[in-house]
Design a protein around this motif. Structure first.
Motif, PDB file in Angstrom:
ATOM      1  N   CYS A   1     -12.145 -85.372  -2.283  1.00  0.00           N
ATOM      2  CA  CYS A   1     -11.479 -84.339  -1.485  1.00  0.00           C
ATOM      3  C   CYS A   1     -12.498 -83.336  -0.954  1.00  0.00           C
ATOM      4  N   ASP A   2     -13.444 -82.944  -1.809  1.00  0.00           N
ATOM      5  CA  ASP A   2     -14.470 -81.983  -1.401  1.00  0.00           C
ATOM      6  C   ASP A   2     -15.400 -82.564  -0.339  1.00  0.00           C
TER       7      ASP A   2
ATOM      8  N   GLY B   1     -26.779 -82.460   2.808  1.00  0.00           N
ATOM      9  CA  GLY B   1     -25.436 -82.882   3.209  1.00  0.00           C
ATOM     10  C   GLY B   1     -25.000 -82.141   4.448  1.00  0.00           C
ATOM     11  N   PHE B   2     -23.790 -82.444   4.915  1.00  0.00           N
ATOM     12  CA  PHE B   2     -23.220 -81.768   6.074  1.00  0.00           C
ATOM     13  C   PHE B   2     -22.178 -80.763   5.617  1.00  0.00           C
ATOM     14  N   GLY B   3     -22.278 -79.550   6.137  1.00  0.00           N
ATOM     15  CA  GLY B   3     -21.251 -78.543   5.915  1.00  0.00           C
ATOM     16  C   GLY B   3     -20.754 -78.063   7.255  1.00  0.00           C
ATOM     17  N   LEU B   4     -19.557 -78.463   7.649  1.00  0.00           N
ATOM     18  CA  LEU B   4     -19.013 -78.096   8.955  1.00  0.00           C
ATOM     19  C   LEU B   4     -17.522 -77.865   8.816  1.00  0.00           C
ATOM     20  N   ARG B   5     -17.052 -76.724   9.306  1.00  0.00           N
ATOM     21  CA  ARG B   5     -15.625 -76.430   9.232  1.00  0.00           C
ATOM     22  C   ARG B   5     -14.847 -77.397  10.122  1.00  0.00           C
ATOM     23  N   GLN B   6     -13.850 -78.069   9.545  1.00  0.00           N
ATOM     24  CA  GLN B   6     -13.081 -79.046  10.301  1.00  0.00           C
ATOM     25  C   GLN B   6     -12.249 -78.358  11.371  1.00  0.00           C
ATOM     26  N   LYS B   7     -12.247 -78.938  12.551  1.00  0.00           N
ATOM     27  CA  LYS B   7     -11.537 -78.339  13.677  1.00  0.00           C
ATOM     28  C   LYS B   7     -10.036 -78.324  13.441  1.00  0.00           C
TER      29      LYS B   7
ATOM     30  N   GLY C   1      -9.505 -76.390   9.432  1.00  0.00           N
ATOM     31  CA  GLY C   1     -10.268 -75.222   9.023  1.00  0.00           C
ATOM     32  C   GLY C   1     -10.956 -75.385   7.685  1.00  0.00           C
ATOM     33  N   VAL C   2     -10.732 -76.528   7.013  1.00  0.00           N
ATOM     34  CA  VAL C   2     -11.378 -76.803   5.726  1.00  0.00           C
ATOM     35  C   VAL C   2     -12.870 -77.037   5.960  1.00  0.00           C
ATOM     36  N   ARG C   3     -13.700 -76.604   4.994  1.00  0.00           N
ATOM     37  CA  ARG C   3     -15.140 -76.808   5.119  1.00  0.00           C
ATOM     38  C   ARG C   3     -15.614 -77.729   3.993  1.00  0.00           C
ATOM     39  N   PRO C   4     -15.592 -79.049   4.207  1.00  0.00           N
ATOM     40  CA  PRO C   4     -16.103 -79.975   3.181  1.00  0.00           C
ATOM     41  C   PRO C   4     -17.628 -79.978   3.167  1.00  0.00           C
TER      42      PRO C   4
END
Length: 322
Positions: free
Chosen positions: A310-311, A222-228, A231-234
């Motif tokens: 949400c996650d 999967g992709f794990g990237l902190r949202q610009k 700041g959430v990291r889904p």
């Protein structure tokens, strides 16, 4: 204020910090250390104060007295204080606040901060909201955050002029792409624009995040990237449809999306390419954020729980439910 906190402030061009006998001082001098250096001008010792920024403006050659207690000076002090706030602002929030506070500065930059009233704020928000309610809400959020910061122990404001001013109804949000638009995109989009489309459709991330995605962001399928923005990291699974597309992409460092010149896209540049491609096509009226809605709908139809969605997407439960 500690010297360490003062040192963390980003100083404007021409301003430099000097430590002498254990004390720190600030000066303004254009061309320092060159053959064309200007006069050395002493500044106040607190770079977070409105007086400091007033002195900087005067040193830069602004004609006339600039009051230290204006809305413009308050904005300068607030933005300078961001690095030292107990609750850190994400870079996305900072950018949004900067844009919104520019609107505030244009409206009341020279107005004494103590003179700003809720009726003034209400009038501005209503004017903005007549055409762009989302932007009006953003301006209100930024102004409210600044005023709350200025009240209390800092004693820069005696009261909050945003008190009682309410947001516009957020409405139904961005519309998901229609089946016709999705079918058209599947058949006609090519190159980097197609990559952007499948990334947005099957990860549900914002345009500001898909332009940053690359092979190094793949984490256990999967992709794990902190949202610009938040700041959430889904963590979003790489679904089979996206996996099939990605199997055709070259493996190299950096983001998946590159311009013709080999440089990464900015959000604005991606929009320019998309705008050109959607003219006089079924994609007219479609927006990147609509694919975020499509992703949420698809996951709900696949019986994923609200919490799981949400996650995966980095959304709040009310947004997913809407």
């Amino acid at each position: 204020m500690s010297k360490r906190n003062r040192a963390s402030v980003s100083l404007p061009k021409g301003v430099h910090r000097v430590i002498s006998r254990g004390r720190e001082y600030f000066y303004y001098q254009i061309g320092r250390g060159t053959d064309h250096e200007g006069d050395r001008i002493k500044l106040p010792n607190d770079p977070r104060s409105p007086e400091f920024w007033q002195a900087v403006r005067q040193a830069q050659g602004l004609i006339g007295q600039v009051p230290a207690d204006t809305i413009g000076a308050l904005i300068d002090a607030y933005e300078t204080a961001w690095p030292g706030l107990p609750r850190k602002l994400t870079e996305g929030t900072r950018e949004q606040y900067r844009r919104s506070l520019k609107v505030v500065r244009t409206a009341w930059g020279d107005l004494q901060a103590s003179s700003l009233k809720p009726s003034h704020v209400q009038a501005l928000i209503e004017k903005l909201g007549a055409n762009t309610p989302g932007s009006a809400n953003n301006v209100l959020d930024a102004l409210r955050a600044m005023c709350r910061w200025a009240c209390g122990p800092r004693e820069l404001l005696d009261r909050d002029p945003t008190q009682g001013v309410v947001h516009f109804d957020r409405g139904e949000g961005h519309r998901p792409w229609t089946p016709e638009q999705l079918s058209y995109a599947d058949e006609h989009l090519t190159g980097m624009l197609r990559r952007a489309y499948v990334l947005a459709r099957y990860t549900g991330q914002r345009a500001s995040d898909i332009i940053r995605l690359g092979w190094t962001d793949v984490d256990d399928g999967g992709f794990g990237l902190r949202q610009k923005k938040t700041g959430v990291r889904p963590w979003c699974p790489i679904f089979p449809e996206l996996d099939t597309e990605m199997s055709k992409w070259e493996r190299r460092p950096g983001p998946f999306l590159l311009q013709d010149n080999g440089r990464p896209f900015t959000t604005n540049q991606l929009w320019k390419v998309f705008n050109a491609a959607r003219e006089e096509t079924p994609l007219d009226g479609a927006v990147w954020h609509g694919l975020r809605a499509n992703a949420a709908i698809r996951l709900r139809q696949a019986n994923h729980s609200i919490a799981a969605i949400c996650d995966m997407l980095g959304m709040s439960p009310p947004i997913v439910e809407r």
